[in-house]
Write a protein that holds these residues in place. Structure first.
Motif, PDB file in Angstrom:
ATOM      1  N   PRO B   8       0.823  -1.217   0.000  1.00 31.75           N
ATOM      2  CA  PRO B   8       0.000   0.000   0.000  1.00 31.75           C
ATOM      3  C   PRO B   8       0.859   1.271   0.000  1.00 31.75           C
ATOM      4  CG  PRO B   8      -0.008  -1.040   2.176  1.00 31.75           C
ATOM      5  CD  PRO B   8       0.720  -1.963   1.273  1.00 31.75           C
ATOM      6  N   VAL B   9       0.401   2.264  -0.763  1.00 28.37           N
ATOM      7  CA  VAL B   9       1.096   3.550  -0.812  1.00 28.37           C
ATOM      8  C   VAL B   9       0.058   4.656  -0.832  1.00 28.37           C
ATOM      9  CG1 VAL B   9       3.228   2.895  -1.972  1.00 28.37           C
ATOM     10  CG2 VAL B   9       1.175   3.305  -3.312  1.00 28.37           C
ATOM     11  N   SER B  10       0.500   5.912  -0.641  1.00 29.66           N
ATOM     12  CA  SER B  10      -0.468   7.001  -0.668  1.00 29.66           C
ATOM     13  C   SER B  10      -0.164   8.025  -1.757  1.00 29.66           C
ATOM     14  CB  SER B  10      -0.501   7.697   0.703  1.00 29.66           C
ATOM     15  OG  SER B  10       0.809   8.122   1.039  1.00 29.66           O
ATOM     16  N   ASP B  11       1.096   8.103  -2.221  1.00 27.07           N
ATOM     17  CA  ASP B  11       1.465   9.032  -3.291  1.00 27.07           C
ATOM     18  C   ASP B  11       0.778   8.619  -4.600  1.00 27.07           C
ATOM     19  OD1 ASP B  11       2.700  10.586  -5.192  1.00 27.07           O
ATOM     20  OD2 ASP B  11       4.650   9.591  -5.032  1.00 27.07           O
ATOM     21  N   PRO B  12      -0.060   9.515  -5.196  1.00 26.67           N
ATOM     22  CA  PRO B  12      -0.782   9.122  -6.414  1.00 26.67           C
ATOM     23  C   PRO B  12       0.147   8.733  -7.564  1.00 26.67           C
ATOM     24  CG  PRO B  12      -1.137  11.463  -5.914  1.00 26.67           C
ATOM     25  CD  PRO B  12      -0.422  10.867  -4.748  1.00 26.67           C
ATOM     26  N   ASN B  13       1.272   9.457  -7.717  1.00 21.36           N
ATOM     27  CA  ASN B  13       2.204   9.088  -8.784  1.00 21.36           C
ATOM     28  C   ASN B  13       2.744   7.675  -8.593  1.00 21.36           C
ATOM     29  OD1 ASN B  13       2.582  11.072 -10.855  1.00 21.36           O
ATOM     30  ND2 ASN B  13       3.181  12.466  -9.207  1.00 21.36           N
ATOM     31  N   GLU B  14       3.112   7.387  -7.347  1.00 17.21           N
ATOM     32  CA  GLU B  14       3.606   6.049  -7.030  1.00 17.21           C
ATOM     33  C   GLU B  14       2.515   5.002  -7.304  1.00 17.21           C
ATOM     34  OE1 GLU B  14       6.630   5.048  -5.865  1.00 17.21           O
ATOM     35  OE2 GLU B  14       6.100   2.982  -5.344  1.00 17.21           O
ATOM     36  N   GLU B  15       1.276   5.327  -6.962  1.00 15.19           N
ATOM     37  CA  GLU B  15       0.172   4.386  -7.210  1.00 15.19           C
ATOM     38  C   GLU B  15      -0.043   4.160  -8.703  1.00 15.19           C
ATOM     39  OE1 GLU B  15      -3.575   4.629  -5.184  1.00 15.19           O
ATOM     40  OE2 GLU B  15      -2.629   5.439  -3.375  1.00 15.19           O
ATOM     41  N   ILE B  16       0.066   5.225  -9.491  1.00 11.60           N
ATOM     42  CA  ILE B  16      -0.103   5.086 -10.948  1.00 11.60           C
ATOM     43  C   ILE B  16       1.034   4.247 -11.532  1.00 11.60           C
ATOM     44  CG2 ILE B  16      -0.178   6.332 -13.155  1.00 11.60           C
ATOM     45  CD1 ILE B  16      -1.568   8.653 -11.645  1.00 11.60           C
ATOM     46  N   MET B  17       2.247   4.450 -11.025  1.00 17.62           N
ATOM     47  CA  MET B  17       3.382   3.650 -11.505  1.00 17.62           C
ATOM     48  C   MET B  17       3.165   2.165 -11.198  1.00 17.62           C
ATOM     49  SD  MET B  17       5.524   5.575 -13.095  1.00 17.62           S
ATOM     50  CE  MET B  17       4.140   6.507 -13.726  1.00 17.62           C
ATOM     51  N   ARG B  18       2.682   1.892 -10.004  1.00 18.39           N
ATOM     52  CA  ARG B  18       2.446   0.487  -9.636  1.00 18.39           C
ATOM     53  C   ARG B  18       1.321  -0.122 -10.463  1.00 18.39           C
ATOM     54  NH1 ARG B  18       3.718  -0.351  -3.237  1.00 18.39           N
ATOM     55  NH2 ARG B  18       5.592   0.940  -3.189  1.00 18.39           N
ATOM     56  N   ALA B  19       0.305   0.696 -10.758  1.00 20.65           N
ATOM     57  CA  ALA B  19      -0.795   0.224 -11.614  1.00 20.65           C
ATOM     58  C   ALA B  19      -0.276  -0.050 -13.032  1.00 20.65           C
ATOM     59  CB  ALA B  19      -1.914   1.266 -11.646  1.00 20.65           C
ATOM     60  N   THR B  20       0.626   0.829 -13.509  1.00 24.01           N
ATOM     61  CA  THR B  20       1.215   0.638 -14.841  1.00 24.01           C
ATOM     62  C   THR B  20       2.030  -0.652 -14.876  1.00 24.01           C
ATOM     63  OG1 THR B  20       1.371   3.044 -15.075  1.00 24.01           O
ATOM     64  CG2 THR B  20       2.680   1.715 -16.605  1.00 24.01           C
ATOM     65  N   TYR B  21       2.792  -0.853 -13.810  1.00 25.45           N
ATOM     66  CA  TYR B  21       3.596  -2.078 -13.685  1.00 25.45           C
ATOM     67  C   TYR B  21       2.706  -3.321 -13.804  1.00 25.45           C
ATOM     68  CZ  TYR B  21       6.642  -5.502 -11.300  1.00 25.45           C
ATOM     69  OH  TYR B  21       7.383  -6.601 -10.968  1.00 25.45           O
ATOM     70  N   ARG B  22       1.599  -3.326 -13.059  1.00 27.76           N
ATOM     71  CA  ARG B  22       0.702  -4.494 -13.081  1.00 27.76           C
ATOM     72  C   ARG B  22       0.026  -4.645 -14.449  1.00 27.76           C
ATOM     73  NH1 ARG B  22      -0.511  -2.306  -7.957  1.00 27.76           N
ATOM     74  NH2 ARG B  22      -2.476  -1.446  -8.695  1.00 27.76           N
ATOM     75  N   ALA B  23      -0.394  -3.517 -15.035  1.00 25.19           N
ATOM     76  CA  ALA B  23      -1.064  -3.561 -16.347  1.00 25.19           C
ATOM     77  C   ALA B  23      -0.103  -4.045 -17.435  1.00 25.19           C
ATOM     78  CB  ALA B  23      -1.625  -2.185 -16.701  1.00 25.19           C
ATOM     79  N   LEU B  24       1.152  -3.582 -17.380  1.00 24.91           N
ATOM     80  CA  LEU B  24       2.160  -4.014 -18.351  1.00 24.91           C
ATOM     81  C   LEU B  24       2.427  -5.504 -18.222  1.00 24.91           C
ATOM     82  CD1 LEU B  24       5.018  -1.346 -18.484  1.00 24.91           C
ATOM     83  CD2 LEU B  24       3.701  -2.227 -20.413  1.00 24.91           C
ATOM     84  N   ARG B  25       2.531  -5.979 -16.993  1.00 24.12           N
ATOM     85  CA  ARG B  25       2.795  -7.402 -16.783  1.00 24.12           C
ATOM     86  C   ARG B  25       1.634  -8.244 -17.284  1.00 24.12           C
ATOM     87  NH1 ARG B  25       5.013  -9.100 -11.086  1.00 24.12           N
ATOM     88  NH2 ARG B  25       4.530 -11.044 -12.129  1.00 24.12           N
ATOM     89  N   GLU B  26       0.406  -7.702 -17.142  1.00 26.24           N
ATOM     90  CA  GLU B  26      -0.757  -8.495 -17.551  1.00 26.24           C
ATOM     91  C   GLU B  26      -1.011  -8.427 -19.056  1.00 26.24           C
ATOM     92  OE1 GLU B  26      -5.408  -9.201 -16.212  1.00 26.24           O
ATOM     93  OE2 GLU B  26      -4.064  -7.967 -15.010  1.00 26.24           O
ATOM     94  N   HIS B  27      -0.888  -7.245 -19.645  1.00 22.23           N
ATOM     95  CA  HIS B  27      -1.306  -7.070 -21.039  1.00 22.23           C
ATOM     96  C   HIS B  27      -0.156  -6.901 -22.029  1.00 22.23           C
ATOM     97  CE1 HIS B  27      -5.339  -6.664 -19.433  1.00 22.23           C
ATOM     98  NE2 HIS B  27      -4.924  -5.717 -18.616  1.00 22.23           N
ATOM     99  N   GLY B  28       1.044  -6.611 -21.532  1.00 21.15           N
ATOM    100  CA  GLY B  28       2.151  -6.316 -22.438  1.00 21.15           C
ATOM    101  C   GLY B  28       2.043  -4.892 -22.962  1.00 21.15           C
ATOM    102  N   TYR B  29       3.088  -4.452 -23.633  1.00 19.58           N
ATOM    103  CA  TYR B  29       3.147  -3.061 -24.100  1.00 19.58           C
ATOM    104  C   TYR B  29       2.167  -2.805 -25.243  1.00 19.58           C
ATOM    105  CZ  TYR B  29       4.947   0.842 -26.849  1.00 19.58           C
ATOM    106  OH  TYR B  29       5.060   1.972 -27.598  1.00 19.58           O
ATOM    107  N   ALA B  30       2.105  -3.719 -26.223  1.00 19.23           N
ATOM    108  CA  ALA B  30       1.312  -3.467 -27.425  1.00 19.23           C
ATOM    109  C   ALA B  30      -0.175  -3.310 -27.095  1.00 19.23           C
ATOM    110  CB  ALA B  30       1.514  -4.584 -28.453  1.00 19.23           C
TER     111      ALA B  30
END
Lengths: 198, 198
Positions: B8-30
């Protein structure tokens, strides 16, 4: 590659492959369309679809084509002396003509899609297995002849391919002029220290 | 990476980065979209666009984020003994947690787009320069201390990064379990033969 893709040919498949080569070099993989290949081919998209149902079919065939041409250049290595043969093989893998940078870019794009496209990953794996087989064969020959140390040939083949793949990636991602020459020197240092009897 | 992206984190930028990390791992870049990142973020796409105008802005920031986290893990290497320090550095570069395979896939997709996107290539180049600087520094220290042979440190740093990049490419393209261990062994063999006094 043995022949220039701009030489005249009459086989339609060969012509489509050469058109694909030119379209990939010009537009890259992400922006490649059958229309752009057809433009290079000088015929309609229907003329391409007569031979290939989908873009992925065509690109899988293109990877076979690139691999076959690479095999042709490898067969040009005529020496049977293991040390010189390994040297020439590494030259083929790491000293590419300058004008192939655009093709390296397109190939890395296709490589990055291997996890999503079995027909791409199959071909890259077959290619890698073939080159490692060539490397193992020449190293085994050198060991038999007593010019190379008795090493784990499979590991050495993988180590050399790691250097080759690193160079190709760096040439594209970092646009480094020195990527291939650095790797060629690294491969030499590795071969000298791991394979050669002092 | 120093911390798990699921903490868990509270910084919105950090949260968006972590969401991007999870989305990239799940869907790939393309197949990555702002919508898919927003789904992971648990907020609307507008909440992401408030911080990043375009997907490319966000991904450039994500590359900075990954690089910063990598720098953090490198700073955890506390020994000053050059031989052990180089060893630990190569561990950081070549012994990644297994669950990072999906991230390696997405990163290779982004690397293959470097020729088309300056903001990607800038970051990959900066990252590479930073790691080569670290490698040169530890090698220079070893030369000063008399434990390493007096070599061309820039070449050795590039040679080691060629092995690292080769391993990362092979892990993705060939889905080889042994890509990183092969490269780790190759780097050891290279360091032993090129850097160490007998």
């Amino acid at each position: 590659m043995a022949k220039s893709p701009t030489e005249p040919v009459s086989d339609p498949n060969e012509e489509i492959m050469r058109a694909t080569y030119r379209a990939l070099r010009e537009h890259g993989y992400a922006d490649l369309t059958i229309q752009r290949i057809a433009d290079e081919y000088g015929k309609s998209t229907a003329a391409i679809h007569y031979h290939y149902d989908t873009k992925e079919d065509l690109l899988a065939a293109f990877l076979d084509y690139v691999l076959d041409r690479f095999k042709d250049t490898v067969h040009e290595v005529e020496t049977t002396d293991p040390e010189r043969r390994l040297d020439k093989l590494l030259d083929k893998l790491l000293v590419e003509p300058e004008d192939h940078q655009d093709l390296l870019v397109a190939i890395l794009e296709m490589r990055s899609q291997a996890p999503y496209k079995d027909r791409f990953s199959d071909r890259f794996r077959q290619n890698d297995e073939y080159v490692r087989y060539l490397l193992r064969t020449v190293i085994d020959q050198g060991i038999q002849d007593g010019v190379f140390v008795d090493v784990d040939t499979e590991h050495v083949a993988r180590a050399l391919m790691t250097i080759v793949d690193g160079a190709r990636t760096r040439a594209v991602v970092l646009d480094e002029d020195c990527a291939l020459t650095t790797a060629r020197r690294t491969a030499d240092e590795y071969v000298t220290s791991v394979l050669l009897n002092d």
